[in-house]
Write an enzyme that holds these catalytic residues in place. Structure first.
Site, PDB file in Angstrom:
ATOM      1  N   ARG A 216      -5.275  -0.508  -9.771  1.00 41.85           N
ATOM      2  CA  ARG A 216      -5.677  -1.753  -9.197  1.00 41.85           C
ATOM      3  C   ARG A 216      -6.562  -1.368  -8.170  1.00 41.85           C
ATOM      4  NH1 ARG A 216      -0.122  -2.473  -9.498  1.00 41.85           N
ATOM      5  NH2 ARG A 216       0.699  -4.331 -10.608  1.00 41.85           N
ATOM      6  N   GLY A 217      -7.366  -2.377  -7.627  1.00 40.43           N
ATOM      7  CA  GLY A 217      -8.166  -2.301  -6.484  1.00 40.43           C
ATOM      8  C   GLY A 217      -9.224  -1.225  -6.386  1.00 40.43           C
ATOM      9  N   ASN A 287      -7.377   9.180  -5.075  1.00 40.40           N
ATOM     10  CA  ASN A 287      -7.151   7.862  -4.417  1.00 40.40           C
ATOM     11  C   ASN A 287      -5.807   7.427  -4.263  1.00 40.40           C
ATOM     12  OD1 ASN A 287      -8.287   5.141  -4.207  1.00 40.40           O
ATOM     13  ND2 ASN A 287      -6.941   4.805  -5.868  1.00 40.40           N
ATOM     14  N   LEU A 296       6.086   3.417  15.588  1.00 41.55           N
ATOM     15  CA  LEU A 296       6.991   4.584  15.460  1.00 41.55           C
ATOM     16  C   LEU A 296       8.286   4.684  16.036  1.00 41.55           C
ATOM     17  CD1 LEU A 296       6.857   7.725  14.776  1.00 41.55           C
ATOM     18  CD2 LEU A 296       5.819   8.109  16.859  1.00 41.55           C
ATOM     19  N   ASN A 346      -4.548   3.401  14.077  1.00 42.25           N
ATOM     20  CA  ASN A 346      -4.229   1.906  13.843  1.00 42.25           C
ATOM     21  C   ASN A 346      -2.775   1.643  14.149  1.00 42.25           C
ATOM     22  OD1 ASN A 346      -4.825  -0.736  12.943  1.00 42.25           O
ATOM     23  ND2 ASN A 346      -4.303  -0.541  10.882  1.00 42.25           N
ATOM     24  N   TYR A 352       0.851   6.824   8.268  1.00 42.90           N
ATOM     25  CA  TYR A 352      -0.339   6.609   7.517  1.00 42.90           C
ATOM     26  C   TYR A 352      -1.570   7.347   8.089  1.00 42.90           C
ATOM     27  CZ  TYR A 352      -4.056   4.218   4.398  1.00 42.90           C
ATOM     28  OH  TYR A 352      -4.910   3.953   3.661  1.00 42.90           O
TER      29      TYR A 352
END
Length: 446
Positions: A216-217, A287, A296, A346, A352
């Site tokens: 996907r994507g 990917n 956190l 972020n 991540y």
């Protein structure tokens, strides 16, 4: 996902209303189509060095309409500022200000590209100052340009000519529609390796490429783009995505391989499948990735470990096998998908961000291990890309994320794929250990 706002303000009444109200005015970007012209107007080359003359001569050989001096009121497709000979910050004024006088003559979706040398290889403080100054110059200029135009730079080591193969490969990439969503960025060329393709529309002809997370994507877009550029595709994803994976593999006339890349035997399975079904393995695109977002303070071990396992540990394990395989020795390419979250961070993505920052560190270190067999490894770091995931974001957050870059819009999965295809090509043979952001020059973060 379609950005209806960009479509609305790109034409007619919507464009006029946006201008009167002072609203963001993104334009529809010029993206690559096979057979399309490299640039959409004359190219101005500024600079007085022999390297500038060599670039102008090369571009003439490509069939481009080249100017060494701008003509009044002529719409330009690109400006190339050759700064390979600067030794002092004072040397920047003439070529840069000459280019500046022509900025208002740039057409829609035009390109500005600088060619200079790395500050690390400078022999004097003044030389290093001048070369590093170009970094700030280009990133600032990219924020000034309008109408879909971009500014990017090529950095050369001191012993490389402006017309070395990968310098020209990078120049073609930055001039073309392939780089539509790459803005305010630099690529460093560190060796004379690389060759330009005989057919610019098929730069991966004869190559066999593995793409993980291909169902996907962005992964599906990578598979389609590499296939369009001539590669035979092995599409990899988890069994749960089997139907989508099979559809992508059939579309690109490749083969599907269903398994979890975090398995210990992942590297061996990839090599065995590629060699048994297609006879070779030239390109691996890492990917596949997951998110398990949580502050956190609320992060549990399973969320942390699962993201690390898929996003970076699996790549490390697969690369270890690739680097020792006799089937991955003929100028191979590895391209990893990082993220701007691994650069600028972020909120809610410490796991991540750690995994994608890890990808960047892995790429820089592994580049040295690829040198003995003329291989390269690089990464792309996408910003806000229009995918199923971003489509689920709250409207206000999604709109803010779209507009917080110099191009005032989100990128498309194909923008990431185009960059990967270039880095996987022979034209990028002199580029390794690099991280290229595909983010429209995000305005927030490092």
């Amino acid at each position: 996902m379609t950005d209806k706002y960009t479509q609305l303000v790109s034409h007619g009444l919507g464009r006029d209303v946006a201008k009167r109200l002072g609203l963001p005015q993104p334009v529809e970007l010029r993206r690559y189509q096979p057979g399309s012209p490299l640039v959409t107007g004359p190219v101005l080359v500024t600079g007085d060095s022999p390297g500038a003359d060599d670039i102008a001569t090369t571009l003439l050989g490509w069939g481009l309409d080249v100017r060494r001096n701008a003509l009044p009121k002529e719409k330009l497709g690109a400006i190339i500022v050759v700064l390979d000979a600067v030794q002092h910050p004072g040397d920047l004024a003439k070529p840069v200000l000459t280019a500046g006088t022509s900025l208002r003559d740039l057409g829609t979706n035009a390109r500005v590209v600088t060619i200079s040398r790395t500050s690390q290889s400078a022999q004097t403080p003044a030389g290093a100052a001048a070369r590093q100054g170009i970094d700030g110059l280009v990133r600032s200029l990219a924020k000034e340009l309008r109408a879909g135009s971009t500014a990017n730079g090529i950095l050369l080591d001191d012993d490389l000519a402006t017309t070395s193969p990968s310098a020209l490969g990078a120049l073609r990439f930055f001039l073309s529609g392939r780089s539509a969503y790459v803005d305010g960025q630099f690529l460093t060329v560190s060796s004379t390796l690389g060759t330009l393709p005989s057919d610019p529309d098929k730069p991966l002809a004869g190559k066999v490429a593995v793409v993980t997370g291909a169902a996907r994507g962005i992964g599906a877009a990578i598979a389609r783009t590499l296939h369009r550029d001539g590669a035979t595709i092995v599409a990899v994803d988890i069994p749960a995505a089997g139907d989508h994976l099979a559809a992508v593999a059939n579309e690109v006339r490749g083969t599907a391989l269903q398994f979890d890349i975090s398995r210990d035997d992942a590297g061996h399975r990839i090599i065995e499948h590629a060699v048994e079904r297609h006879g070779r393995l030239d390109i691996v695109v890492h990917n596949a990735g997951i998110t398990r977002d949580r502050l956190l303070a609320n992060m549990d071990e399973s969320r942390w470990q699962s993201v690390i396992a898929v996003n970076i540990a699996a790549q490390l394990s697969i690369n270890e096998v690739l680097l020792t395989s006799e089937h991955f020795k003929d100028a191979p390419r590895i391209v990893s998908v990082a993220s701007t979250s691994g650069i600028a961070g972020n909120r809610g993505q410490t796991n991540y961000g750690a995994s994608k920052g890890g990808v960047i560190g892995m790429v820089r270190s592994t580049a040295l291990l690829m040198e003995p067999f003329n291989g390269t490894i690089n990464a792309v770091a996408p910003g806000f890309i229009e995918t199923e995931m971003t489509a689920r974001m709250p409207f206000a957050i999604r709109e803010a994320a779209r507009r917080l870059n110099s191009l005032k819009q989100g990128g498309q999965p194909r923008d990431v794929a185009e960059t990967i295809s270039f880095l996987a090509s022979d034209a990028a043979g002199g580029i390794s250990g690099q991280v290229l952001r595909v983010c429209g020059q995000q305005l927030v973060g490092a």
